[in-house]
Design a protein around this motif. Structure first.
Motif, PDB file in Angstrom:
ATOM      1  N   LEU A 123       3.225   7.815  -5.660  1.00 53.56           N
ATOM      2  CA  LEU A 123       4.012   8.249  -4.513  1.00 53.56           C
ATOM      3  C   LEU A 123       3.106   8.665  -3.358  1.00 53.56           C
ATOM      4  O   LEU A 123       3.406   8.405  -2.188  1.00 53.56           O
ATOM      5  N   THR A 124       1.981   9.274  -3.688  1.00 47.71           N
ATOM      6  CA  THR A 124       1.019   9.667  -2.659  1.00 47.71           C
ATOM      7  C   THR A 124       0.459   8.445  -1.955  1.00 47.71           C
ATOM      8  O   THR A 124       0.282   8.441  -0.731  1.00 47.71           O
ATOM      9  N   THR A 125       0.190   7.391  -2.701  1.00 44.34           N
ATOM     10  CA  THR A 125      -0.358   6.182  -2.081  1.00 44.34           C
ATOM     11  C   THR A 125       0.675   5.521  -1.165  1.00 44.34           C
ATOM     12  O   THR A 125       0.306   4.944  -0.138  1.00 44.34           O
ATOM     13  N   THR A 126       1.948   5.615  -1.503  1.00 47.52           N
ATOM     14  CA  THR A 126       2.982   5.066  -0.621  1.00 47.52           C
ATOM     15  C   THR A 126       2.968   5.776   0.724  1.00 47.52           C
ATOM     16  O   THR A 126       3.036   5.140   1.781  1.00 47.52           O
ATOM     17  N   GLU A 127       2.855   7.090   0.698  1.00 58.29           N
ATOM     18  CA  GLU A 127       2.752   7.877   1.928  1.00 58.29           C
ATOM     19  C   GLU A 127       1.518   7.470   2.724  1.00 58.29           C
ATOM     20  O   GLU A 127       1.560   7.317   3.950  1.00 58.29           O
ATOM     21  N   THR A 128       0.413   7.269   2.020  1.00 62.44           N
ATOM     22  CA  THR A 128      -0.836   6.865   2.674  1.00 62.44           C
ATOM     23  C   THR A 128      -0.681   5.516   3.359  1.00 62.44           C
ATOM     24  O   THR A 128      -1.092   5.331   4.504  1.00 62.44           O
ATOM     25  N   LEU A 129      -0.090   4.558   2.673  1.00 59.82           N
ATOM     26  CA  LEU A 129       0.076   3.212   3.220  1.00 59.82           C
ATOM     27  C   LEU A 129       0.989   3.202   4.449  1.00 59.82           C
ATOM     28  O   LEU A 129       0.751   2.458   5.402  1.00 59.82           O
ATOM     29  N   GLN A 130       2.019   4.020   4.430  1.00 56.21           N
ATOM     30  CA  GLN A 130       3.014   3.980   5.493  1.00 56.21           C
ATOM     31  C   GLN A 130       2.617   4.775   6.727  1.00 56.21           C
ATOM     32  O   GLN A 130       2.937   4.379   7.847  1.00 56.21           O
ATOM     33  N   HIS A 131       1.913   5.879   6.539  1.00 57.05           N
ATOM     34  CA  HIS A 131       1.766   6.812   7.656  1.00 57.05           C
ATOM     35  C   HIS A 131       0.328   7.199   8.007  1.00 57.05           C
ATOM     36  O   HIS A 131       0.128   7.926   8.976  1.00 57.05           O
ATOM     37  N   LYS A 132      -0.645   6.734   7.262  1.00 57.59           N
ATOM     38  CA  LYS A 132      -2.009   7.212   7.507  1.00 57.59           C
ATOM     39  C   LYS A 132      -2.982   6.108   7.906  1.00 57.59           C
ATOM     40  O   LYS A 132      -4.201   6.292   7.829  1.00 57.59           O
ATOM     41  N   ASP A 133      -2.469   4.944   8.312  1.00 56.02           N
ATOM     42  CA  ASP A 133      -3.322   3.871   8.817  1.00 56.02           C
ATOM     43  C   ASP A 133      -4.432   3.535   7.812  1.00 56.02           C
ATOM     44  O   ASP A 133      -5.580   3.314   8.183  1.00 56.02           O
ATOM     45  N   THR A 134      -4.079   3.541   6.534  1.00 52.13           N
ATOM     46  CA  THR A 134      -5.067   3.354   5.476  1.00 52.13           C
ATOM     47  C   THR A 134      -4.566   2.317   4.475  1.00 52.13           C
ATOM     48  O   THR A 134      -3.378   2.250   4.178  1.00 52.13           O
ATOM     49  N   MET A 152       3.575  -0.485  -5.341  1.00 51.32           N
ATOM     50  CA  MET A 152       3.171   0.253  -4.148  1.00 51.32           C
ATOM     51  C   MET A 152       3.459  -0.530  -2.882  1.00 51.32           C
ATOM     52  O   MET A 152       3.972   0.005  -1.892  1.00 51.32           O
ATOM     53  N   ALA A 153       3.096  -1.808  -2.887  1.00 56.92           N
ATOM     54  CA  ALA A 153       3.268  -2.637  -1.699  1.00 56.92           C
ATOM     55  C   ALA A 153       4.734  -2.754  -1.306  1.00 56.92           C
ATOM     56  O   ALA A 153       5.094  -2.638  -0.129  1.00 56.92           O
ATOM     57  N   ILE A 154       5.594  -2.977  -2.298  1.00 60.09           N
ATOM     58  CA  ILE A 154       7.028  -3.109  -2.013  1.00 60.09           C
ATOM     59  C   ILE A 154       7.604  -1.775  -1.558  1.00 60.09           C
ATOM     60  O   ILE A 154       8.390  -1.710  -0.603  1.00 60.09           O
ATOM     61  N   ALA A 155       7.218  -0.680  -2.217  1.00 57.98           N
ATOM     62  CA  ALA A 155       7.734   0.639  -1.848  1.00 57.98           C
ATOM     63  C   ALA A 155       7.362   1.002  -0.417  1.00 57.98           C
ATOM     64  O   ALA A 155       8.152   1.617   0.303  1.00 57.98           O
ATOM     65  N   ALA A 156       6.156   0.616   0.009  1.00 50.15           N
ATOM     66  CA  ALA A 156       5.700   0.925   1.360  1.00 50.15           C
ATOM     67  C   ALA A 156       6.065  -0.164   2.359  1.00 50.15           C
ATOM     68  O   ALA A 156       5.937   0.047   3.567  1.00 50.15           O
ATOM     69  N   GLY A 157       6.488  -1.331   1.872  1.00 49.46           N
ATOM     70  CA  GLY A 157       6.836  -2.433   2.758  1.00 49.46           C
ATOM     71  C   GLY A 157       5.639  -3.031   3.468  1.00 49.46           C
ATOM     72  O   GLY A 157       5.745  -3.517   4.597  1.00 49.46           O
ATOM     73  N   VAL A 158       4.475  -3.020   2.804  1.00 48.50           N
ATOM     74  CA  VAL A 158       3.247  -3.533   3.425  1.00 48.50           C
ATOM     75  C   VAL A 158       2.813  -4.819   2.717  1.00 48.50           C
ATOM     76  O   VAL A 158       3.161  -5.046   1.550  1.00 48.50           O
ATOM     77  N   PRO A 159       2.041  -5.671   3.389  1.00 47.95           N
ATOM     78  CA  PRO A 159       1.613  -6.924   2.769  1.00 47.95           C
ATOM     79  C   PRO A 159       0.522  -6.729   1.725  1.00 47.95           C
ATOM     80  O   PRO A 159      -0.148  -5.697   1.682  1.00 47.95           O
ATOM     81  N   ILE A 160       0.356  -7.750   0.907  1.00 41.56           N
ATOM     82  CA  ILE A 160      -0.704  -7.801  -0.097  1.00 41.56           C
ATOM     83  C   ILE A 160      -1.728  -8.833   0.346  1.00 41.56           C
ATOM     84  O   ILE A 160      -1.371  -9.952   0.725  1.00 41.56           O
TER      85      ILE A 160
END
Length: 240
Positions: free
Chosen positions: A130-141, A167-175
């Motif tokens: 869950l912490t990594t999802t927050e990182t991916l979405q809001h911390k430019d990381t 993680m990727a799907i939860a954050a909606g970011v590409p792989i």
């Protein structure tokens, strides 16, 4: 004799890079770009000591989105040195919690802002995810993951675990898949020129709009692309 000499130099280099990395981490603890800088500390001198030639074609990695999940094949402990020079800006890694007890390297890994997961504790592992999802979405990381979960020793890709794709799907970011030729089966550290390693990053795989039900198909898509790319890289190495 050459192999033993190299291993001695590598041991000294590992200690020195660890000391410098810990100093860097103490100066700016948990900065997400510490991982990239520390990776360079380990990688460039190691490639000179080992006389391994690394050729990287990583345009999609250099121009990655601000947040993404990077997945790579995992062959051996040498991956630290082989992949160190291609770790992009503001990228942290996921590792097992026991790494923090490795002298110098473990403290460096922690201070660099990397994510340590206790695989034996399901609740804490979920919390870390869950912490990594927050990182991916809001911390430019971005997050770097070895989806096989363990070393494959240069053999065929092992089955991929679901964590990176979740993680990727939860954050909606590409792989972004990163493929490395099977260097562990080709390098010869008892020779002056130890061999060549090819690295290639593939086009980002979008996850926007996907759900957890799509994870098996996403894993298969990623694994097939990486398998085919690694096979092509191995053919190039053998043809040289």
């Amino acid at each position: 004799m050459l192999y033993l000499f190299r291993m001695l130099l590598m041991s000294l280099h590992f200690l020195l890079a660890g000391v410098l990395g810990v100093v860097l981490g103490l100066c700016r603890p948990f900065n997400p770009d510490n991982s990239r800088l520390c990776a360079r500390l380990y990688a460039w001198p190691a490639m000179c000591i080992l006389r391994l030639r690394v050729r990287a074609k990583i345009a999609s990695l250099k121009h990655k989105p601000s947040g993404c999940v990077i997945v790579a094949n995992h062959q051996s402990n040498y991956d630290l040195f082989v992949l160190g020079n291609v770790v992009p800006y503001r990228t942290v890694c996921i590792g097992k919690k026991s790494l923090k007890w490795v002298p110098l390297f473990g403290q460096l890994f922690w201070l660099a802002g990397n994510v340590l997961i206790d695989r034996g504790n399901a609740r804490k592992a979920r919390q870390a995810m869950l912490t990594t999802t927050e990182t991916l979405q809001h911390k430019d990381t971005s997050i770097w993951v070895f989806p096989e979960g363990t070393r494959n020793l240069g053999q065929d890709l092992l089955p991929f675990k679901k964590g990176a794709f979740h993680m990727a799907i939860a954050a909606g970011v590409p792989i972004i898949p990163v493929c490395v030729s099977s260097y562990i089966t080709h390098m010869r550290l008892n020779r002056w020129n130890s061999g060549q390693i090819l690295i290639e990053s593939l086009a980002p795989i979008p996850t926007a709009g996907l759900t957890l039900d799509d994870i098996p198909g996403l894993i298969e898509q990623c694994r097939v692309q990486m398998h085919d790319c690694i096979a092509a890289l191995d053919r190039q190495v053998l043809a040289r």
